[in-house]
Scaffold this motif. Structure first.
Motif, PDB file in Angstrom:
ATOM      1  N   LEU A 172       0.842  -1.198   0.000  1.00 43.40           N
ATOM      2  CA  LEU A 172       0.000   0.000   0.000  1.00 43.40           C
ATOM      3  C   LEU A 172       0.879   1.250   0.000  1.00 43.40           C
ATOM      4  N   PHE A 173       1.913   1.260   0.813  1.00 43.95           N
ATOM      5  CA  PHE A 173       2.807   2.415   0.859  1.00 43.95           C
ATOM      6  C   PHE A 173       3.509   2.589  -0.483  1.00 43.95           C
ATOM      7  N   GLU A 174       3.893   1.500  -1.124  1.00 49.79           N
ATOM      8  CA  GLU A 174       4.484   1.586  -2.464  1.00 49.79           C
ATOM      9  C   GLU A 174       3.476   2.179  -3.441  1.00 49.79           C
ATOM     10  N   GLN A 175       2.228   1.727  -3.379  1.00 46.38           N
ATOM     11  CA  GLN A 175       1.172   2.220  -4.261  1.00 46.38           C
ATOM     12  C   GLN A 175       0.950   3.720  -4.073  1.00 46.38           C
ATOM     13  N   LEU A 176       1.120   4.179  -2.846  1.00 46.35           N
ATOM     14  CA  LEU A 176       0.955   5.603  -2.532  1.00 46.35           C
ATOM     15  C   LEU A 176       2.200   6.424  -2.850  1.00 46.35           C
ATOM     16  N   GLY A 177       3.273   5.758  -3.297  1.00 58.36           N
ATOM     17  CA  GLY A 177       4.505   6.461  -3.633  1.00 58.36           C
ATOM     18  C   GLY A 177       5.323   6.847  -2.421  1.00 58.36           C
ATOM     19  N   LEU A 178       5.125   6.121  -1.331  1.00 63.53           N
ATOM     20  CA  LEU A 178       5.835   6.401  -0.082  1.00 63.53           C
ATOM     21  C   LEU A 178       6.867   5.326   0.201  1.00 63.53           C
ATOM     22  N   ALA A 179       7.848   5.649   1.026  1.00 68.54           N
ATOM     23  CA  ALA A 179       8.822   4.645   1.450  1.00 68.54           C
ATOM     24  C   ALA A 179       8.079   3.506   2.134  1.00 68.54           C
ATOM     25  N   SER A 180       8.458   2.279   1.815  1.00 66.38           N
ATOM     26  CA  SER A 180       7.671   1.140   2.284  1.00 66.38           C
ATOM     27  C   SER A 180       8.414   0.181   3.202  1.00 66.38           C
ATOM     28  N   ASP A 181       9.606   0.547   3.615  1.00 65.65           N
ATOM     29  CA  ASP A 181      10.303  -0.315   4.563  1.00 65.65           C
ATOM     30  C   ASP A 181       9.662  -0.119   5.940  1.00 65.65           C
ATOM     31  N   PRO A 182       9.749  -1.118   6.805  1.00 67.45           N
ATOM     32  CA  PRO A 182       9.069  -1.044   8.107  1.00 67.45           C
ATOM     33  C   PRO A 182       9.402   0.206   8.923  1.00 67.45           C
ATOM     34  N   ALA A 183      10.652   0.639   8.931  1.00 66.83           N
ATOM     35  CA  ALA A 183      11.022   1.817   9.715  1.00 66.83           C
ATOM     36  C   ALA A 183      10.357   3.078   9.155  1.00 66.83           C
ATOM     37  N   SER A 184      10.304   3.205   7.839  1.00 66.29           N
ATOM     38  CA  SER A 184       9.672   4.367   7.218  1.00 66.29           C
ATOM     39  C   SER A 184       8.169   4.381   7.463  1.00 66.29           C
ATOM     40  N   ILE A 185       7.542   3.226   7.398  1.00 64.61           N
ATOM     41  CA  ILE A 185       6.108   3.134   7.673  1.00 64.61           C
ATOM     42  C   ILE A 185       5.832   3.543   9.114  1.00 64.61           C
ATOM     43  N   LYS A 186       6.651   3.064  10.017  1.00 64.20           N
ATOM     44  CA  LYS A 186       6.477   3.408  11.440  1.00 64.20           C
ATOM     45  C   LYS A 186       6.623   4.914  11.642  1.00 64.20           C
ATOM     46  N   ALA A 230     -12.742  -1.828  -3.180  1.00 61.27           N
ATOM     47  CA  ALA A 230     -11.730  -2.412  -4.055  1.00 61.27           C
ATOM     48  C   ALA A 230     -10.864  -3.415  -3.294  1.00 61.27           C
ATOM     49  N   ASP A 231     -10.037  -4.101  -4.044  1.00 68.18           N
ATOM     50  CA  ASP A 231      -9.169  -5.095  -3.403  1.00 68.18           C
ATOM     51  C   ASP A 231      -8.186  -4.470  -2.422  1.00 68.18           C
ATOM     52  N   TRP A 232      -8.048  -3.151  -2.460  1.00 65.64           N
ATOM     53  CA  TRP A 232      -7.193  -2.438  -1.512  1.00 65.64           C
ATOM     54  C   TRP A 232      -7.919  -2.066  -0.233  1.00 65.64           C
ATOM     55  N   ALA A 233      -9.233  -2.215  -0.179  1.00 66.55           N
ATOM     56  CA  ALA A 233     -10.033  -1.692   0.939  1.00 66.55           C
ATOM     57  C   ALA A 233      -9.565  -2.211   2.295  1.00 66.55           C
ATOM     58  N   GLU A 234      -9.257  -3.480   2.400  1.00 66.32           N
ATOM     59  CA  GLU A 234      -8.868  -4.036   3.701  1.00 66.32           C
ATOM     60  C   GLU A 234      -7.586  -3.415   4.227  1.00 66.32           C
ATOM     61  N   VAL A 235      -6.593  -3.264   3.381  1.00 64.24           N
ATOM     62  CA  VAL A 235      -5.324  -2.695   3.840  1.00 64.24           C
ATOM     63  C   VAL A 235      -5.456  -1.183   4.046  1.00 64.24           C
ATOM     64  N   VAL A 236      -6.334  -0.513   3.296  1.00 60.82           N
ATOM     65  CA  VAL A 236      -6.600   0.908   3.534  1.00 60.82           C
ATOM     66  C   VAL A 236      -7.285   1.073   4.892  1.00 60.82           C
ATOM     67  N   ASP A 237      -8.194   0.164   5.230  1.00 62.39           N
ATOM     68  CA  ASP A 237      -8.809   0.179   6.567  1.00 62.39           C
ATOM     69  C   ASP A 237      -7.748   0.022   7.656  1.00 62.39           C
ATOM     70  N   HIS A 238      -6.780  -0.839   7.400  1.00 58.82           N
ATOM     71  CA  HIS A 238      -5.675  -1.043   8.357  1.00 58.82           C
ATOM     72  C   HIS A 238      -4.898   0.266   8.542  1.00 58.82           C
ATOM     73  N   LEU A 239      -4.630   0.959   7.439  1.00 58.16           N
ATOM     74  CA  LEU A 239      -3.936   2.244   7.518  1.00 58.16           C
ATOM     75  C   LEU A 239      -4.771   3.244   8.318  1.00 58.16           C
ATOM     76  N   ASP A 240      -6.058   3.300   8.040  1.00 61.49           N
ATOM     77  CA  ASP A 240      -6.956   4.204   8.747  1.00 61.49           C
ATOM     78  C   ASP A 240      -6.901   3.934  10.247  1.00 61.49           C
ATOM     79  N   THR A 241      -6.994   2.691  10.631  1.00 58.89           N
ATOM     80  CA  THR A 241      -6.938   2.316  12.049  1.00 58.89           C
ATOM     81  C   THR A 241      -5.590   2.705  12.651  1.00 58.89           C
ATOM     82  N   SER A 242      -4.517   2.457  11.932  1.00 60.69           N
ATOM     83  CA  SER A 242      -3.171   2.774  12.431  1.00 60.69           C
ATOM     84  C   SER A 242      -2.998   4.279  12.658  1.00 60.69           C
ATOM     85  N   LEU A 243      -3.573   5.083  11.775  1.00 61.36           N
ATOM     86  CA  LEU A 243      -3.432   6.531  11.902  1.00 61.36           C
ATOM     87  C   LEU A 243      -4.357   7.138  12.954  1.00 61.36           C
ATOM     88  N   ARG A 244      -5.303   6.387  13.439  1.00 62.25           N
ATOM     89  CA  ARG A 244      -6.221   6.910  14.458  1.00 62.25           C
ATOM     90  C   ARG A 244      -5.749   6.602  15.891  1.00 62.25           C
TER      91      ARG A 244
END
Length: 78
Positions: A11-25, A62-76
């Protein structure tokens, strides 16, 4: 219809963001907590393309909905 599983990193790659665990954190720590009254796609951290992708992923279930929900939860989380 069965949705393919997309890893959080993809998902982070799809968004054009760094996708390694440290960058996501770091991204989540920098932008959380997102107020409950702001939809994920309206968060100020997204550019127009990213916001549109996130909105469409949820609106179209879409097939991305579940992981987008995960991102939403993580950001809240604070």
């Amino acid at each position: 219809m069965e949705h393919p599983d997309h890893p959080f990193t993809e998902l982070f790659e799809q968004l054009g963001l760094a996708s390694d665990p440290a960058s996501i954190k770091r991204f989540i720590e920098r932008h959380a907590p997102l107020p409950e009254d702001i939809p994920l796609h309206e968060a100020p951290c997204w550019n127009e393309g990213q916001a549109e992708f996130l909105r469409e992923a949820l609106d179209e279930d879409a097939d991305w909905a579940e992981v987008v929900d995960h991102l939403d939860t993580s950001l809240r989380k604070s």
